[in-house]
Design a protein around this motif. Structure first.
Motif, mmCIF file in Angstrom:
data_model
loop_
_atom_site.group_PDB
_atom_site.id
_atom_site.type_symbol
_atom_site.label_atom_id
_atom_site.label_comp_id
_atom_site.label_asym_id
_atom_site.label_seq_id
_atom_site.Cartn_x
_atom_site.Cartn_y
_atom_site.Cartn_z
ATOM 1 N N ASN A 53 0.834 -1.202 0.000
ATOM 2 C CA ASN A 53 0.000 0.000 0.000
ATOM 3 C C ASN A 53 0.863 1.245 0.000
ATOM 4 N N GLY A 54 2.148 1.044 -0.272
ATOM 5 C CA GLY A 54 3.100 2.135 -0.439
ATOM 6 C C GLY A 54 4.327 1.512 -1.075
ATOM 7 N N MET A 55 5.137 2.314 -1.737
ATOM 8 C CA MET A 55 6.235 1.725 -2.513
ATOM 9 C C MET A 55 7.439 1.403 -1.630
ATOM 10 N N HIS A 56 7.796 0.126 -1.585
ATOM 11 C CA HIS A 56 8.906 -0.291 -0.721
ATOM 12 C C HIS A 56 10.240 0.301 -1.160
ATOM 13 N N ASP A 57 10.385 0.564 -2.448
ATOM 14 C CA ASP A 57 11.656 1.100 -2.938
ATOM 15 C C ASP A 57 11.971 2.447 -2.297
ATOM 16 N N SER A 58 10.928 3.182 -1.910
ATOM 17 C CA SER A 58 11.144 4.516 -1.349
ATOM 18 C C SER A 58 11.149 4.529 0.174
ATOM 19 N N THR A 59 11.066 3.360 0.799
ATOM 20 C CA THR A 59 11.103 3.359 2.257
ATOM 21 C C THR A 59 12.543 3.573 2.734
ATOM 22 N N MET A 60 12.688 3.852 4.026
ATOM 23 C CA MET A 60 14.002 4.141 4.593
ATOM 24 C C MET A 60 14.901 2.899 4.528
ATOM 25 N N PRO A 61 16.227 3.092 4.536
ATOM 26 C CA PRO A 61 17.139 1.952 4.395
ATOM 27 C C PRO A 61 16.882 0.840 5.408
ATOM 28 N N LEU A 62 16.665 1.197 6.681
ATOM 29 C CA LEU A 62 16.480 0.141 7.677
ATOM 30 C C LEU A 62 15.142 -0.572 7.487
ATOM 31 N N THR A 63 14.136 0.160 7.011
ATOM 32 C CA THR A 63 12.869 -0.499 6.694
ATOM 33 C C THR A 63 13.108 -1.574 5.648
ATOM 34 N N GLY A 64 13.907 -1.222 4.638
ATOM 35 C CA GLY A 64 14.242 -2.188 3.593
ATOM 36 C C GLY A 64 14.934 -3.409 4.183
ATOM 37 N N LEU A 65 15.801 -3.159 5.177
ATOM 38 C CA LEU A 65 16.501 -4.271 5.832
ATOM 39 C C LEU A 65 15.508 -5.230 6.473
ATOM 40 N N TRP A 66 14.536 -4.686 7.204
ATOM 41 C CA TRP A 66 13.570 -5.551 7.889
ATOM 42 C C TRP A 66 12.664 -6.261 6.897
ATOM 43 N N GLN A 67 12.316 -5.563 5.812
ATOM 44 C CA GLN A 67 11.492 -6.224 4.782
ATOM 45 C C GLN A 67 12.242 -7.413 4.189
ATOM 46 N N LEU A 68 13.523 -7.184 3.882
ATOM 47 C CA LEU A 68 14.326 -8.265 3.293
ATOM 48 C C LEU A 68 14.451 -9.437 4.257
ATOM 49 N N LEU A 69 14.745 -9.108 5.512
ATOM 50 C CA LEU A 69 14.945 -10.165 6.502
ATOM 51 C C LEU A 69 13.655 -10.976 6.698
ATOM 52 N N ALA A 70 12.525 -10.284 6.718
ATOM 53 C CA ALA A 70 11.238 -10.977 6.872
ATOM 54 C C ALA A 70 11.045 -12.005 5.765
ATOM 55 N N MET A 71 11.419 -11.624 4.551
ATOM 56 C CA MET A 71 11.236 -12.548 3.423
ATOM 57 C C MET A 71 12.282 -13.657 3.427
ATOM 58 N N MET A 72 13.477 -13.352 3.927
ATOM 59 C CA MET A 72 14.517 -14.376 3.988
ATOM 60 C C MET A 72 14.114 -15.464 4.984
ATOM 61 N N ILE A 73 13.581 -15.046 6.132
ATOM 62 C CA ILE A 73 13.130 -16.010 7.144
ATOM 63 C C ILE A 73 11.896 -16.747 6.635
ATOM 64 N N ASN A 74 10.916 -15.983 6.140
ATOM 65 C CA ASN A 74 9.764 -16.542 5.413
ATOM 66 C C ASN A 74 8.973 -17.590 6.187
ATOM 67 N N SER A 75 9.049 -17.574 7.512
ATOM 68 C CA SER A 75 8.272 -18.572 8.235
ATOM 69 C C SER A 75 7.632 -17.983 9.484
ATOM 70 N N PHE A 76 7.631 -16.657 9.609
ATOM 71 C CA PHE A 76 6.841 -16.045 10.675
ATOM 72 C C PHE A 76 5.433 -15.903 10.106
ATOM 73 N N PHE A 77 4.619 -16.871 10.375
ATOM 74 C CA PHE A 77 3.286 -17.051 9.795
ATOM 75 C C PHE A 77 3.378 -17.502 8.346
ATOM 76 N N GLY A 78 4.044 -16.760 7.502
ATOM 77 C CA GLY A 78 4.288 -17.229 6.132
ATOM 78 C C GLY A 78 3.043 -17.330 5.288
ATOM 79 N N GLY A 79 3.203 -17.801 4.067
ATOM 80 C CA GLY A 79 2.081 -17.869 3.132
ATOM 81 C C GLY A 79 1.046 -18.901 3.562
ATOM 82 N N CYS A 80 -0.098 -18.918 2.862
ATOM 83 C CA CYS A 80 -1.188 -19.837 3.172
ATOM 84 C C CYS A 80 -0.683 -21.277 3.126
ATOM 85 N N GLY A 81 -0.604 -21.919 4.286
ATOM 86 C CA GLY A 81 -0.163 -23.318 4.313
ATOM 87 C C GLY A 81 1.343 -23.453 4.316
ATOM 88 N N VAL A 82 2.017 -22.793 3.395
ATOM 89 C CA VAL A 82 3.453 -22.995 3.263
ATOM 90 C C VAL A 82 4.241 -22.401 4.430
#
Lengths: 187, 572
Positions: free
Chosen positions: B351-380
């Motif tokens: 709901n907002g462009m991630h490319d324009s978020t602050m550097p540390l926000t980008g860090l947390w976004q990346l880390l969330a996807m790297m871990i990919n298992s805090f709740f994660g996708g439907c089923g997976v």
């Protein structure tokens, strides 16, 4: 294996009918009862469509309140943000020149009074709103240009400010198109 | 400011109020117990009959995976050809062209895999037919695929010793008829009545107040937006996704959309506990995931509310926070909240462009996807977490000098090998993909391609590297969001991310189902004093530590070159 292939094809056909025909058509018909009949809510002035309530449009003439900068020039055939990173030097130059433009058109305006939303591009490029602060700093210019009483314009901005949802959740905002339509109607 | 805080608190509370009972319901419903949605039975029998399916036929883990892979492979082939020829098919009021082969390849993989990385723009790149018959169809079906595979794993652990994981078709169909479709109808109606278009009318044209001629893209979007969130898909109708004012018209719709993408991932975790009759285990996993999510969310919100330091230097008031790439009606706090949740649960809608978020926000976004298992996708999400659990069980077993056991089954070499390979797969795909892209960018910048690699990046320096890292991470996590400044609509990125997406989707599904299948074949060992208890706080923290250590070791160097370096460069 062959059994699975045939089952896959048949199941895909059956689910396509359910999910891609019955479900969406049901919603489309229900949408006919909504405010914009499911086509998007239009704003009509003197019988003419002047825009969509949700879609921001370009305002750069001095007699109107301005909206936010847009990466797509408010061309609603598409949509996009600038995708500029926070440290990008070219981007920071753009922001600086937007500030200069604002200062030029609003004599007496202090930098600290310029809200960030007025010098940064929105995510969609079609943001219909500005913050109430962004509207307030433009009141003087608009009033002078239209030879209107400043207080009257200020009151208009106040009446067009939309409170947070249920008065409690989310930011306050001003829809620029609705504000300008009301402004045109002001005598 | 305060109203923005109340907004995200309300979203969070509503999420729990729906997610928790939904978890209990899912456990009962998939176990075949009596539930109130049993009135769907005639519809389901109709579907089975027309498809020639016997929903009671037992499947072992190999048969289960074969059925799952067959239908997914069929969607890939069928979708690929339809995308390429969309211009010749009906429901194309805006006259959009067919997709090139490489774009169709990337797009269909992306939608089948529940990733929804979009290298096309919805308004000009896809017809209404495609948006509904391929994209929305796969929104439902890819989510139901993930859920069905998770239920098979649940059943393996509940039945102690068994070769029967249940019937793939039955789980899959029930996932749609008793979960996704009814909820999607409710959400789509809310969106429609708040201004999201739902009719099949094409582009509109009007003269604006200032006198400009403007075209507006529209279409039956509400239907697709509902399921794109519910199914943690994220592929939106319009190019700007949920930042678009027709896709997300007001604060209420924003709350509805963010709540709807969280409820199934949360419910699946709790359903695991209820289904295998170890309620406490479900809540323990929930606790770890919630803790991880909060640890990513709080610094994200604080970094966005702080605003852009470079703009602060210009003397501008950023009272609400950083506004570049954000929408006024949503505000920075709800955008930051959303950006964490959309990256932890692999929705990838924005709901907002991630490319324009602050550097540390980008860090947390990346880390969330790297871990990919805090709740994660439907089923997976649950399946990804299970891999970490197996690793944690193995390490704990070594530490105390016992044969590792999980839920009454000995975890032996074969299972640990599978888990280790799946754990290594993500860093391999993300880092190798980014390395190849960086290599091409630096060494073949002026190659005579349709899009020169030197023009890929929208931002110079460290942020440009982050754009490439984000694209690969998002593909591997099947997330689908992007640092959208990246010029990704070309053959290099289409092929590279296409391959990352498909490997990052199916191997992490096959792995856990195979592990569960193998474990369930073994003899059940009743709990004794010597059993490693997995539903304790100690073991939960052990798993959490395994997740942190594995990810920190894998990704720290890459993160240091991207967002961390950018953060420090902005401090001076």
């Amino acid at each position: 294996m062959k059994k699975y292939i045939i089952q896959s094809i048949r199941l895909t056909v059956v689910l396509t009918v359910l999910l891609c025909v019955i479900y969406p058509v049901l919603i489309t018909f229900a949408g006919k009862l909504s405010k914009g009949q499911g086509d998007g809510e239009k704003i009509i002035v003197n019988g003419k469509v002047v825009g969509y309530a949700a879609i921001g449009q370009k305002f750069d003439k001095p007699q109107y309140f301005w909206g936010r900068p847009s990466a797509v020039g408010y061309n609603a055939a598409g949509s996009a943000g600038s995708n500029k990173g926070p440290s990008n030097p070219d981007y920071l130059k753009d922001v600086n020149s937007r500030i200069d433009t604002l200062l030029k058109y609003h004599p007496g305006l202090k930098r600290a009074d310029i809200p960030a939303d007025l010098v940064t591009a929105s995510g969609s490029g079609l943001d219909p709103d500005i913050s109430p602060e962004a509207a307030k700093i433009q009141v003087k210019r608009v009033a002078q240009f239209r030879k209107l009483d400043e207080q009257k314009v200020e009151a208009l901005v106040a009446s067009q400010t939309e409170k947070p949802w249920l008065g409690m959740f989310g930011p306050s905002k001003v829809n620029v198109l609705k504000l300008n339509v009301a402004l045109d109607a002001l005598k | 400011m305060n109203t923005e805080l109340f907004g995200i608190l309300a979203s969070f509370i509503i999420t729990l109020l729906i997610g928790i009972p939904l978890g209990k319901y899912l456990a009962k419903m998939f176990a075949g117990e009596k539930v109130w949605t049993d009135f769907m039975k005639p519809l389901e029998s109709g579907i089975y009959k027309l498809s020639g399916i016997n929903p009671n036929e037992p499947m072992n883990w190999k048969q289960f995976l074969k059925a799952m892979m067959t239908i997914n492979a069929f969607w890939l082939v069928y979708g690929f050809f339809v995308l390429m020829h969309q211009d010749k098919l009906p429901l194309n009021p805006d006259g959009n062209p067919g997709m090139s082969a490489d774009l169709a390849f990337n797009t269909i993989l992306s939608f089948v895999a529940n990733c929804n990385l979009q290298h096309y723009s919805g308004e000009s790149g896809a017809t209404y037919l495609i948006q509904h018959f391929i994209f929305m169809f796969l929104h439902f079906c890819s989510a139901a695929t993930g859920i069905a595979c998770a239920i098979a794993v649940f059943k393996a652990f509940r039945d102690k010793t068994t070769t029967d994981l249940g019937n793939f078709w039955a789980y899959f169909v029930k996932g749609i008829t008793r979960l996704l479709l009814p909820l999607a109808i409710v959400i789509a109606l809310i969106l429609t009545f708040n201004g999201t278009p739902a009719s099949y009318a094409g582009k509109d044209k009007f003269i604006s107040l200032q006198g400009d001629t403007v075209n507006v893209s529209r279409g039956p979007a509400a239907q697709m937006i509902a399921i794109k969130h519910l199914g943690t898909n994220g592929g939106g109708w319009f190019g700007a996704n949920s930042a678009h004012p027709l896709e997300n018209p007001n604060y209420l719709t924003n709350v509805v959309e963010i709540v709807s993408q969280m409820i199934i991932p949360i419910a699946m975790v709790l359903a695991f506990g209820y289904f295998i009759r170890r309620k406490k285990l479900g809540w323990m996993i929930f606790g770890v995931m919630a803790l991880g999510t909060l640890m990513l969310m709080i610094p994200t919100i604080s970094s966005e509310l702080g605003g852009n330091p470079a703009i602060a230097k210009m003397g501008i008031a950023q009272t609400t926070g950083a506004m570049e790439g954000k929408e006024v009606r949503i505000g920075p706090m709800a955008t930051a909240y959303w950006s964490t949740l959309t990256t932890v649960v692999s929705t990838g809608s924005v709901n907002g462009m991630h490319d324009s978020t602050m550097p540390l926000t980008g860090l947390w976004q990346l880390l969330a996807m790297m871990i990919n298992s805090f709740f994660g996708g439907c089923g997976v999400g649950v399946l990804n977490y299970l891999i970490y659990v197996i690793i944690a069980v193995f390490i704990s077993g070594l530490m105390v000098g016992r044969t590792p056991e999980f839920l009454g089954h000995k975890v032996e070499a074969r299972e640990v090998k599978i888990a280790a390979l799946i754990t290594l797969l993500s860093p391999f795909l993300i880092l190798a993909g980014t390395a190849i892209a960086s290599y091409v960018f630096t060494n073949f910048g002026n190659a005579d391609w349709a899009v020169k690699p030197s023009t890929w990046l929208n931002n110079p320096g460290f942020h440009g590297f982050s754009e490439m890292l984000y694209e690969n991470t998002s593909s591997n996590a099947n997330n689908g969001s992007g640092f959208e400044g990246l010029g990704d609509g070309n053959i290099f990125w289409n092929v590279l991310t296409g391959l990352v997406i498909i490997l990052g989707r199916f191997l992490p599904i096959i792995g856990p189902v195979a592990i569960a299948g193998l474990l369930a074949q073994k003899k059940y060992i009743p709990e004794s004093a010597g059993t490693l208890k997995v539903d304790t706080v100690t073991f939960s923290m052990m798993t959490f530590a395994v997740i942190l250590v594995l990810n920190a070791l894998s990704y720290f160097p890459a993160l240091a070159l991207g967002p961390i370096a950018e953060y420090f460069s902005m401090l001076k």
